[in-house]
Write a protein that holds these residues in place. Sequence first.
Motif: not given
Length: 510
Positions: A342-347, A359-379
């Motif tokens: 179960t990743h950060f965010g529940g998926r 992709r498993l570690v990136l999934a956690d980091a990407l979802q963390y960025a979305v939920d906690k940082l709310r950026p305009d763009v992610i790379v």
Amino acid sequence: MPIATDLIGLPAQVRPPAFALRDVDPARLPAGSLVALPVLSGEDTAEGPVLGPGAEALAALLDLDLLEVLEQHRATGAVGEVITQVLPGAGLAAVLLVGLGAARPQDFRDAGAALARATKDRASVVTTISAIADDPALRAFVEGVVLGSFEFHWRSAGAKSQPLGELVLDGPVDRQPQVDRALAIAVASWRARALATTPSNLKNPAWLCEQAAVWAAESGLGLEILDEEQLEAGGFGGLLAVGRASATPPRLIRLDYAPGKSRKLPHLVLVGKGITFDSGGLSIKPGDAMSTMKRDMTGAAVVMSTMAALAAVGCPIRVTGVIASAENAVSGASYRPGDVITHFGGRTTEVTNTDAEGRLVLADALQYAVDKLRPDVIVDVATLTGAAKVALGLGTAAIFATDDVLAERLSAAGDAAGERYWRLPLADVYEEMLTSKVADADNAAGGPGAITAALFLQHFTGGIPWAHLDVAPVGDTLADRGVWTAGPSGFGARTLLQWLEQDAPLEGIS
């Protein structure tokens, strides 16, 4: 001021050359000087190679026909040619004739690298190559000299050779800002290479945190590190699963840059894959495939090095770097094929291949960025798939993007920086391949592997404009070539900085 290139726990490393700008008269140089002159290929003329500034005066002073020297060596002025003419008893030590080809910025970059390799262990060289370089070409030339000087060592007796100590550039001091900007970008690439080259008996997630702390303090970045207990409490299931077999637990590193105090500035998040060694886990790699896996944290190295250089290039927006770091090892605690995490965010993800860990570690980091940082763009940047190598060979990285402007900006920045990308599609026709009977997705959906990996990651981007740079095809360089040195490449730092130095890097991306 000396450039810091040392890393924690390693012997003192070599340093890039220093650069000085001054008016150069090749006929009035101190005794023992080495002079590097440009030679153009003359492809558009019938005369053959064409000598650049300073050649005529120097030839008259030395009573030496430099065109005859080129002819004796069958030189054409091609990029990478360096002809050294020793001058015994002439006052000057030697003249170096450096091929510039058609004198494009990329040619200046490669010529700079060739000059650097030809002048190792020298204290100083004076060159008029800079006199025919516009600003982009000057920057490329300086980058090439720095990157051609790169060496990593862990030898008891020290490095095999030392880079050129100083390169004196013919030109006015008001060009110093261009030199400084080029030096900052090249050193970021140097640092990314050095991190990726560091052996994994030293480099682990905790060590990466220590190095991040050093660069954060040096560059004025904010720093936050989540240890294994905080990752457990936060629900970072991908990082924890991948890292739990290792004696060195996983970490999440966050670095924050802001050019001012305003929080209204556009905000970019850079995410880096930081697998400090990848054995493949229980889906273990063959021995030959494992030998280069100390560089499986190239994405993390690129993000860390980029973050440390943002102030030096005048980045005008807020940038946060998020690095998901773990060692994919083998032990009784290893995660297994068939596990559901179960990743950060529940998926949730069904693991069918433990070697598809990035992709498993990136999934956690990407979802963390979305939920906690709310950026305009992610790379994100990652040495993610062998499939990208199959698709693109060993000279081009893959780029996936949900926004055309973002893809175009990154590709153009890569072209300007000498790092080549090819856009691959986020083809939803392959989405059904991610299907799992027991979880939201399968982590190893099969071919086309680069595309299905990108589609897997897209589910963790929250609809935010996103680009994924799969740098696996260019993670290693097989031989010294142009600015590349055999070994881990650190590919991507120059691209990101070339993009982020622009006045409005995120404008038009939606």
